[in-house]
Design an enzyme around this catalytic site. Structure first.
Site, PDB file in Angstrom:
ATOM      1  N   SER A  58       0.772  -1.248   0.083  1.00  0.00           N
ATOM      2  CA  SER A  58      -0.029  -0.049   0.030  1.00  0.00           C
ATOM      3  C   SER A  58       0.957   1.138   0.011  1.00  0.00           C
ATOM      4  O   SER A  58       1.998   1.136   0.606  1.00  0.00           O
ATOM      5  CB  SER A  58      -0.957   0.070   1.393  1.00  0.00           C
ATOM      6  OG  SER A  58      -1.548   1.248   1.529  1.00  0.00           O
TER       7      SER A  58
ATOM      8  N   TYR B  82      -1.849  -0.199  10.468  1.00  0.00           N
ATOM      9  CA  TYR B  82      -1.996  -0.707   9.163  1.00  0.00           C
ATOM     10  C   TYR B  82      -0.759  -0.490   8.368  1.00  0.00           C
ATOM     11  O   TYR B  82      -0.255  -1.253   7.496  1.00  0.00           O
ATOM     12  CB  TYR B  82      -3.296  -0.319   8.460  1.00  0.00           C
ATOM     13  CG  TYR B  82      -3.466  -0.313   7.128  1.00  0.00           C
ATOM     14  CD1 TYR B  82      -3.677  -1.726   6.465  1.00  0.00           C
ATOM     15  CD2 TYR B  82      -3.114   0.494   6.123  1.00  0.00           C
ATOM     16  CE1 TYR B  82      -3.998  -2.022   5.436  1.00  0.00           C
ATOM     17  CE2 TYR B  82      -3.415   0.202   4.813  1.00  0.00           C
ATOM     18  CZ  TYR B  82      -3.957  -0.928   4.341  1.00  0.00           C
ATOM     19  OH  TYR B  82      -3.865  -1.251   3.117  1.00  0.00           O
TER      20      TYR B  82
END
Length: 253
Positions: A148, A161
């Site tokens: 990501s 995250y």
């Protein structure tokens, strides 16, 4: 765009019940690869695999939990029994559970670590022998990890995250040192906003509204557009490794 080099390959795709994983599995199968679809939702996998087969592709639905070593081992055994050696692994399974760190959501921290980091390691470990063997036989062999942009850009309340995705990015880079000399390619793809179920994991109402607001402002890539990237990098000549790709909506800065 057709990717003829994918025909005849054997792929395993995690997170294949929805989003990027589903789109990758569908596209690889459409291009002639045999695809094992892994996820926890057995009924959903069966529907997707059935559609792939109805369209003339080859698909195997394998209910498995990447956070569980025994489940991954059982899945690998079934895939080997049905399809033989695997030469393409796509790690698309992931969870995003944002909260301020001082909320001390240790349960969510552990789930993200188990899925986003340890899950990737379990899958790679389960198929390392296949990938190295395929490459030694002169075949193309690939690991594709879906990381990501959060690996590089910090977002308040997404610390854990982002840390898991930074771990995936670092892991991908390190794995190239281990697998590259043995002709196994490793590609790390870092998407920005993508239409997927990830944002439905957000339990905090305010954080959910923030995400929806950002999506309204900058838009999101489709899962199919990310799948197209996976198909592109894995269909290049085996001497070409597209190592790192950041894919963002044009308005996301």
């Amino acid at each position: 765009m057709p990717y003829e080099n994918l025909a005849g390959r054997t792929a395993v795709v995690t997170g294949a019940a929805s989003g990027i994983g589903e789109a990758v599995a569908v596209l690889l199968a459409a291009q002639g690869a045999r695809v094992a679809l892994l996820a926890r939702r057995e009924e959903r996998l069966a529907v997707i695999a059935g559609k792939i087969r109805a369209d003339g592709g080859q698909a195997l639905a394998v209910a498995a939990d990447v956070t569980d070593e025994a489940s991954v081992a059982d899945a690998a055994d079934r895939i080997h029994a049905e399809y033989g050696t695997v030469d393409l692994v796509v790690n698309a399974a992931g969870v995003m559970l944002p909260h301020p760190v001082d909320a001390r959501r240790a349960d969510e921290w552990q789930r993200m670590l188990d899925t986003n980091v340890a899950g990737v390691l379990r899958m790679i470990g389960a198929f390392t022998g296949d990938l190295v063997g395929a490459a030694a036989d002169g075949r193309t062999a690939d690991i594709v990890n879906i990381s990501s942009i959060a690996a590089h850009v910090s977002f308040p309340n997404y610390a854990v995250y982002g840390a898991t995705k930074a771990a995936v990015t670092y892991l991908s880079e390190s794995l190239r040192g281990e697998f590259g000399p043995r002709d196994v390619r490793v590609t790390n793809i870092e998407p920005g906003f993508v239409e997927s179920e990830l944002r439905t994991h957000i339990a905090d109402a305010e954080l959910s509204r923030q995400v929806e607001g950002m999506l309204d402002e900058v838009g999101a890539l489709s899962a199919e557009e990310l799948a197209d990237l996976v198909a592109y990098v894995t269909s290049r000549p085996r001497r070409v490794n597209l190592r790192q790709i950041v894919a963002l909506p044009t308005r996301q800065v």
